[in-house]
Design an enzyme around this catalytic site. Structure first.
Site, PDB file in Angstrom:
ATOM      1  N   HIS A   1      -9.668   2.063   0.551  1.00 33.76           N
ATOM      2  CA  HIS A   1      -9.337   2.845   1.741  1.00 33.76           C
ATOM      3  C   HIS A   1     -10.622   2.943   2.576  1.00 33.76           C
ATOM      4  O   HIS A   1     -11.640   3.439   2.079  1.00 33.76           O
ATOM      5  CB  HIS A   1      -8.882   4.253   1.355  1.00 33.76           C
ATOM      6  CG  HIS A   1      -7.513   4.330   0.763  1.00 33.76           C
ATOM      7  ND1 HIS A   1      -7.140   3.632  -0.369  1.00 33.76           N
ATOM      8  CD2 HIS A   1      -6.429   5.061   1.134  1.00 33.76           C
ATOM      9  CE1 HIS A   1      -5.875   3.923  -0.659  1.00 33.76           C
ATOM     10  NE2 HIS A   1      -5.421   4.785   0.230  1.00 33.76           N
TER      11      HIS A   1
ATOM     12  N   GLU B   1     -10.927   5.704   7.553  1.00 35.59           N
ATOM     13  CA  GLU B   1      -9.678   6.326   8.011  1.00 35.59           C
ATOM     14  C   GLU B   1     -10.026   7.528   8.888  1.00 35.59           C
ATOM     15  O   GLU B   1      -9.850   8.685   8.512  1.00 35.59           O
ATOM     16  CB  GLU B   1      -8.821   6.741   6.811  1.00 35.59           C
ATOM     17  CG  GLU B   1      -7.406   7.135   7.188  1.00 35.59           C
ATOM     18  CD  GLU B   1      -6.546   7.451   5.982  1.00 35.59           C
ATOM     19  OE1 GLU B   1      -5.392   7.858   6.197  1.00 35.59           O
ATOM     20  OE2 GLU B   1      -7.008   7.296   4.832  1.00 35.59           O
TER      21      GLU B   1
ATOM     22  N   ASP C   1       2.564   3.266   2.969  1.00 31.54           N
ATOM     23  CA  ASP C   1       1.591   4.305   2.667  1.00 31.54           C
ATOM     24  C   ASP C   1       2.296   5.498   2.028  1.00 31.54           C
ATOM     25  O   ASP C   1       3.111   5.333   1.143  1.00 31.54           O
ATOM     26  CB  ASP C   1       0.788   4.691   3.904  1.00 31.54           C
ATOM     27  CG  ASP C   1      -0.598   5.245   3.563  1.00 31.54           C
ATOM     28  OD1 ASP C   1      -0.940   5.300   2.375  1.00 31.54           O
ATOM     29  OD2 ASP C   1      -1.339   5.613   4.488  1.00 31.54           O
ATOM     30  N   ASN C   2       2.036   6.704   2.490  1.00 29.63           N
ATOM     31  CA  ASN C   2       2.527   7.907   1.816  1.00 29.63           C
ATOM     32  C   ASN C   2       3.989   8.212   2.148  1.00 29.63           C
ATOM     33  O   ASN C   2       4.494   7.810   3.193  1.00 29.63           O
ATOM     34  CB  ASN C   2       1.662   9.096   2.202  1.00 29.63           C
ATOM     35  CG  ASN C   2       0.210   8.893   1.803  1.00 29.63           C
ATOM     36  OD1 ASN C   2      -0.493   8.103   2.414  1.00 29.63           O
ATOM     37  ND2 ASN C   2      -0.231   9.587   0.785  1.00 29.63           N
TER      38      ASN C   2
ATOM     39  N   HIS D   1       1.666   5.219  -2.375  1.00 26.99           N
ATOM     40  CA  HIS D   1       1.107   6.246  -3.258  1.00 26.99           C
ATOM     41  C   HIS D   1       2.260   6.876  -4.029  1.00 26.99           C
ATOM     42  O   HIS D   1       2.703   7.986  -3.726  1.00 26.99           O
ATOM     43  CB  HIS D   1       0.354   7.299  -2.447  1.00 26.99           C
ATOM     44  CG  HIS D   1      -0.874   6.795  -1.776  1.00 26.99           C
ATOM     45  ND1 HIS D   1      -2.129   6.896  -2.339  1.00 26.99           N
ATOM     46  CD2 HIS D   1      -1.050   6.169  -0.583  1.00 26.99           C
ATOM     47  CE1 HIS D   1      -3.028   6.364  -1.521  1.00 26.99           C
ATOM     48  NE2 HIS D   1      -2.395   5.916  -0.446  1.00 26.99           N
TER      49      HIS D   1
ATOM     50  N   HIS E   1       0.862  -1.188   0.000  1.00 29.53           N
ATOM     51  CA  HIS E   1       0.000   0.000   0.000  1.00 29.53           C
ATOM     52  C   HIS E   1       0.895   1.234   0.000  1.00 29.53           C
ATOM     53  O   HIS E   1       1.431   1.636   1.033  1.00 29.53           O
ATOM     54  CB  HIS E   1      -0.916  -0.012   1.228  1.00 29.53           C
ATOM     55  CG  HIS E   1      -1.903   1.118   1.265  1.00 29.53           C
ATOM     56  ND1 HIS E   1      -3.267   0.910   1.348  1.00 29.53           N
ATOM     57  CD2 HIS E   1      -1.744   2.461   1.257  1.00 29.53           C
ATOM     58  CE1 HIS E   1      -3.893   2.081   1.387  1.00 29.53           C
ATOM     59  NE2 HIS E   1      -2.980   3.039   1.340  1.00 29.53           N
TER      60      HIS E   1
ATOM     61  N   LYS F   1       1.783  10.449  -5.436  1.00 27.04           N
ATOM     62  CA  LYS F   1       1.811  11.579  -4.512  1.00 27.04           C
ATOM     63  C   LYS F   1       3.212  11.859  -3.970  1.00 27.04           C
ATOM     64  O   LYS F   1       3.490  12.949  -3.475  1.00 27.04           O
ATOM     65  CB  LYS F   1       0.896  11.314  -3.307  1.00 27.04           C
ATOM     66  CG  LYS F   1      -0.590  11.326  -3.565  1.00 27.04           C
ATOM     67  CD  LYS F   1      -1.336  11.204  -2.241  1.00 27.04           C
ATOM     68  CE  LYS F   1      -2.846  11.209  -2.429  1.00 27.04           C
ATOM     69  NZ  LYS F   1      -3.335   9.941  -2.974  1.00 27.04           N
TER      70      LYS F   1
END
Length: 418
Positions: A215, A218, A315-316, A67, A65, A70
């Site tokens: 998602h 959250e 994640d990010n 991104h 997972h 981004k």
């Protein structure tokens, strides 16, 4: 920093190496063994023998997972207050900059970081509101081709459920997902008509025969329970492909009996769960000038006890949703262990960073048994406490049986994008 040891080229045996017992189908925690490496595979002892002095070896990581689209938009898109809404608004404003070359350069930079740290497979969510889907998916396909043999890539489309126009423009996004062998995804939160949307969304996924990755919930609001609606939709529809849900933070704030009932539903529906502890710790329970009291991590122990496949992921990375990170799965292991108290627990949590996400995504199986790919990350550390106490910047990354160059790209490469 240089690798802590220089390994010979060609067939070799890593003698006296420490590995998790669960990754060679043995009981217990850590075991000491010898790992032969020849022709890109783990073999019986062979070739040059290298005394590793108890160094720990893990399989190359699976980060399910992320991104990539981004990533690294700091400092041009800073989160004004560190909140979830601040992140969402900053990213939406920055979409104007997401030309093909911009997305490509930042994503490629992130992949070089992940590769140097020892990751072999990544699933990335791609912001796909039109017309961004027509830009980002071809870029993703180019990256997947260029990185083939180093990092296996999967893509999942991403848009808020209130922006999913079925049977309208989203059909074109779904066609892109199918064309590029991707995963159908969206963000779920309470809204009128969600149950009907979920029914149509899963029907479309079944028609296209693609997995689903969502998602979900959250938030720390205990009244948000779209996870239950997703489970019921899967059960009612008989959806057969893999379903993954990420975040599910609200479970951690709900009444115990209600949360356990939901987890029983998750188990019945056969969902996979991915927890994102670093991003959730960063965003959740953030209030101006107040100290956070909650961790934001979902109920991973209770899930695992029910046989629900649980993974952890990055994640990010350096964007408004998470200002830090470098797609280093060892950092995820270290932080997940501390945040979710994985220590003093089961011996096989390491699978949640390797074989479980591989199975959930359909990547190649992960193992340290003979015959498996010799894709390894080797650390000077000899046990868990040594491993997790330091960043292990001098690790050795072995891909296809050979050590790789682990020099990280310089952030200055991206300066002209800002």
């Amino acid at each position: 920093m240089k690798d802590f040891m220089t390994l010979p080229a060609g067939p070799m045996t890593l003698c006296n190496v420490t590995i998790p017992a669960c990754l060679v189908d043995q009981p217990g925690d850590l075991v000491c063994t010898d790992i032969g490496i020849a022709d890109g595979l783990i073999t019986e002892p062979v070739g040059n023998k290298v005394d590793m002095k108890g160094a720990m070896a893990l399989p190359a990581f699976v980060d399910m997972h992320t991104h990539l689209d981004k990533g690294h938009i700091m400092p041009r898109a800073c989160n004004p207050d560190g909140s979830f809404m601040g992140a969402l608004q900053s990213v939406r404003a920055d979409h104007a900059n997401w030309r093909a070359d911009d997305v490509y350069r930042r994503a490629d930079f992130a992949l070089r970081c992940a590769y140097a740290h020892g990751t072999r497979a990544i699933r990335t969510h791609l912001d796909s509101p039109p017309p961004q889907d027509d830009i980002s998916w071809p870029v993703f396909d180019r990256l997947r081709e260029e990185w083939a043999g180093r990092i296996e890539l999967q893509g999942a489309c991403l848009a808020g459920c209130d922006l999913i126009d079925l049977p309208g423009r989203f059909q074109q996004t779904a066609s892109l997902v199918e064309h590029y062998g991707g995963v159908l995804g969206m963000v779920t939160y309470p809204m009128p008509g969600l149950d009907a949307l979920l029914h149509d969304f899963f029907a479309l996924a079944a028609e296209l025969d693609v997995p689903v990755d969502l998602h979900v919930d959250e938030t720390m609001d205990p009244t948000v329970e779209t996870l239950r609606s997703i489970c019921q939709t899967v059960l009612d529809s008989g959806f057969k492909a893999t379903v993954t849900v990420g975040h599910v933070c609200s479970l951690s704030t709900q009444d115990h009996d209600r949360a356990m009932n939901t987890l029983d539903l998750v188990a019945r529906a056969g969902l996979n769960v991915v927890s994102l502890p670093m991003c959730n710790l960063y965003l959740q329970d953030r209030q101006s000038e107040l100290t956070p009291r909650r961790r934001g991590v979902t109920l991973v122990h209770e899930m695992k006890q029910r046989g629900i496949p649980v993974s952890f992921a990055s994640d990010n990375t350096r964007d408004p949703f998470y200002a830090y990170g470098d797609l280093d799965m060892l950092e995820v292991i270290r932080e997940a262990t501390r945040i979710a108290h994985l220590d003093h627990s089961d011996d096989d949590w390491i699978k949640s960073f390797t074989s479980v996400p591989a199975d959930s995504c359909g990547f190649a199986p992960v193992s340290l048994n003979r015959g498996s790919p010799a894709d390894l990350v080797v650390f000077r550390a000899r046990n868990w406490t040594e491993l997790l106490a330091r960043p292990q910047s001098d690790r050795i990354v072995i891909r296809q049986g050979q050590s790789i160059d682990r020099i990280l790209p310089d952030y200055a490469e991206l300066d002209d994008l800002f």
